[in-house]
Each structure stands twice: as structure tokens, then as C-alpha cells.
Write an enzyme that holds these catalytic residues in place. Structure first.
Site, PDB file in Angstrom:
ATOM      1  N   ASN A 231       0.628  -1.273  -0.225  1.00 21.38           N
ATOM      2  CA  ASN A 231      -0.010   0.121  -0.152  1.00 21.38           C
ATOM      3  C   ASN A 231       0.713   1.135  -0.008  1.00 21.38           C
ATOM      4  O   ASN A 231       1.854   1.543   0.725  1.00 21.38           O
ATOM      5  CB  ASN A 231      -0.873   0.197   1.278  1.00 21.38           C
ATOM      6  CG  ASN A 231      -2.146   1.059   1.373  1.00 21.38           C
ATOM      7  OD1 ASN A 231      -2.845   1.462  -0.036  1.00 21.38           O
ATOM      8  ND2 ASN A 231      -1.900   1.945   2.183  1.00 21.38           N
TER       9      ASN A 231
ATOM     10  N   HIS B 279       0.802   5.293   1.161  1.00 22.61           N
ATOM     11  CA  HIS B 279       0.063   6.505   2.121  1.00 22.61           C
ATOM     12  C   HIS B 279       0.755   7.812   2.236  1.00 22.61           C
ATOM     13  O   HIS B 279       2.166   8.007   2.608  1.00 22.61           O
ATOM     14  CB  HIS B 279       0.241   5.538   3.522  1.00 22.61           C
ATOM     15  CG  HIS B 279      -0.830   6.370   3.884  1.00 22.61           C
ATOM     16  ND1 HIS B 279      -2.407   6.608   4.736  1.00 22.61           N
ATOM     17  CD2 HIS B 279      -0.499   7.556   5.476  1.00 22.61           C
ATOM     18  CE1 HIS B 279      -2.436   7.263   5.010  1.00 22.61           C
ATOM     19  NE2 HIS B 279      -1.410   7.772   5.962  1.00 22.61           N
TER      20      HIS B 279
ATOM     21  N   THR C   5      -0.741  -5.450   6.176  1.00 20.35           N
ATOM     22  CA  THR C   5      -1.414  -5.811   7.885  1.00 20.35           C
ATOM     23  C   THR C   5      -2.219  -6.009   8.281  1.00 20.35           C
ATOM     24  O   THR C   5      -3.538  -4.385   7.857  1.00 20.35           O
ATOM     25  CB  THR C   5      -0.279  -5.390   9.625  1.00 20.35           C
ATOM     26  OG1 THR C   5      -0.283  -4.769   9.463  1.00 20.35           O
ATOM     27  CG2 THR C   5       1.189  -6.497   8.403  1.00 20.35           C
TER      28      THR C   5
ATOM     29  N   GLN D 277       2.911  13.578  -3.729  1.00 18.80           N
ATOM     30  CA  GLN D 277       2.078  13.133  -4.653  1.00 18.80           C
ATOM     31  C   GLN D 277       3.352  13.085  -5.996  1.00 18.80           C
ATOM     32  O   GLN D 277       3.250  11.549  -6.715  1.00 18.80           O
ATOM     33  CB  GLN D 277       1.228  13.435  -5.944  1.00 18.80           C
ATOM     34  CG  GLN D 277       0.381  12.406  -6.283  1.00 18.80           C
ATOM     35  CD  GLN D 277      -0.889  12.773  -7.242  1.00 18.80           C
ATOM     36  OE1 GLN D 277      -0.619  13.227  -8.246  1.00 18.80           O
ATOM     37  NE2 GLN D 277      -2.089  12.087  -7.066  1.00 18.80           N
TER      38      GLN D 277
END
Length: 220
Positions: free
Chosen positions: A111, A113, A145, A175
Site C-alpha cells: 500500500n 500512504h 497488515t 504525489q
């Protein structure tokens, strides 16, 4: 000899700018990946258009059609098992995943973040960094997780917070770094360099620090 391409599936909920960075890497040959499908929990988002434009299978699995989070995650698991990706990439996938799902894909799901985890888990990270008066902000790629935004970090990009920053200007600079470090982490995984063991991220078999491999940017 060209190394084999690693099949990956990308989960999205919106515009898919990080998805586009992966598509670009696949098309240029810079990334040894084959995106076998892009799956969105929201219909008709820009990320699905990006997938179709690249000739990638685009799938909508609308979470609103399920009675519970568990039911949705089970359907998503079944869809992914049909696709058989070696890596699941969350790219702006705005769903809290159940432990059953995260445990099933443990060590093979990443992922991204927009904060320097463990700071600012959850939403509105750029505004929260500004309100806290932070001198630095950034983005983290981490293994997924059961703990929300709590898996071991693989890589972080750190950018300075400027006196003139708004949440929007800070988000835009962060970004830019997302589109650099996410493909890098995916490449490491596909090359067998990035792994997870005992809830630690390892690079080339060596445990990474809690912040992961860190890239610092001294200039705006």
C-alpha cells in the site's frame, strides 16, 4: 535473457495516478510486471478508464452491493485467486480491509500512504502535517497488515514543508514522489529483493529500519 514478468493486480477507488505510474513502467519495460487486472470498488472511476486505455482488464466490484465488509472481502479474495497475481498493489484503494483478507495476502500486498508513517494514519494527512507545524512530510510504501496503515515500511520519500504550503500544494509535491517510489518498491518485490518476515520489511535479506529505505529531498 529477459527476466519473466511478475503478474500483479492493482486495487483502486479513484483516479489511479499511481496506477498510471505502474502502467507507464510496464509499457516502457522499466518494470518487470504484467498488470493482470485493475479492480475498483467504485464504478466508473478514472482509474478504470486508464486500465482500459492500456488494454488491461478492468473490473468493478462495487462494495455497495454487499451486506458486510466480510462479504465484500471474500468476493475480492475469490476474484484475486482467479487472477493469481504474485503481488497485490493498493493504489488509492479506500477500503478498510478485514484481518482475514490481509492475512490471506500477507507478505504479497503493498500500500502507499501519503504521510511519514507511523505519523498520520488515516485521512487528511497533508492538512494534519501543516496543523502540527511539521518541517517535513512525505509518503510511505508499506506491506499491508491487519493494522490500518500499520504494516512494515518498505520505502519513504521525505519532502520539506514550506511556509507557503497549503494542503493542496503539499499534496501535489508528495504525489510527485509517490509516482517515483511506488514503482521502485514494486520493482524490488518483483526482483525478489523486498520481502516481509516476522512483521519486518527486508531489503536484500537485511531488515529495514522502521521508516523503511528513506529518500530525502532537500529542495521543494
Amino acid at each position: 535473457m529477459t527476466p519473466p514478468k511478475t503478474p500483479i493486480a492493482v486495487l483502486i477507488s479513484g483516479s489511479g495516478s499511481n496506477l498510471q505510474a505502474l502502467i507507464d513502467g510496464q509499457q516502457s519495460g522499466d518494470l518487470p510486471i504484467e498488470i493482470v487486472a485493475v479492480i475498483s470498488n467504485r464504478p466508473e472511476v478514472r482509474g478504470l478508464e486508464r486500465a482500459r486505455a492500456a488494454g488491461i482488464t478492468a473490473i468493478t466490484l462495487d462494495h455497495k452491493g454487499f451486506d458486510s465488509r466480510e462479504a465484500f472481502d471474500l468476493a475480492l479474495t475469490e476474484q484475486l485467486e482467479q487472477l493469481q497475481p504474485k503481488l497485490v498493489v493498493l493504489a488509492g484503494f479506500m477500503r478498510i480491509l478485514t484481518p482475514a483478507f490481509t492475512n490471506h495476502f500477507a507478505g504479497r500486498m503493498l500500500n502507499i500512504h501519503p504521510s511519514l508513517l507511523p505519523k498520520y494514519q488515516g485521512l487528511h494527512t497533508h492538512q494534519r502535517a501543516l496543523e502540527a507545524g511539521d518541517a517535513e512530510h512525505g509518503v510511505t510504501v508499506h506491506f499491508v497488515t491487519a493494522e490500518l496503515d500499520g504494516g512494515p515500511a518498505a520505502i519513504q520519500a521525505v519532502v520539506p514543508v514550506l511556509d507557503t504550503d497549503t494542503a493542496d500544494t503539499l499534496a501535489a509535491r508528495v504525489q510527485q514522489q509517490e509516482h517515483i517510489i511506488y514503482p521502485k518498491a514494486v520493482r524490488w518485490f518483483c526482483e525478489g529483493r523486498l520481502t516481509m518476515a516476522a512483521n519486518r520489511a527486508l531489503l536484500d535479506g537485511e531488515p529495514l529500519p522502521p521508516s523503511g529505505y528513506q529518500v530525502r529531498h532537500s529542495q521543494p
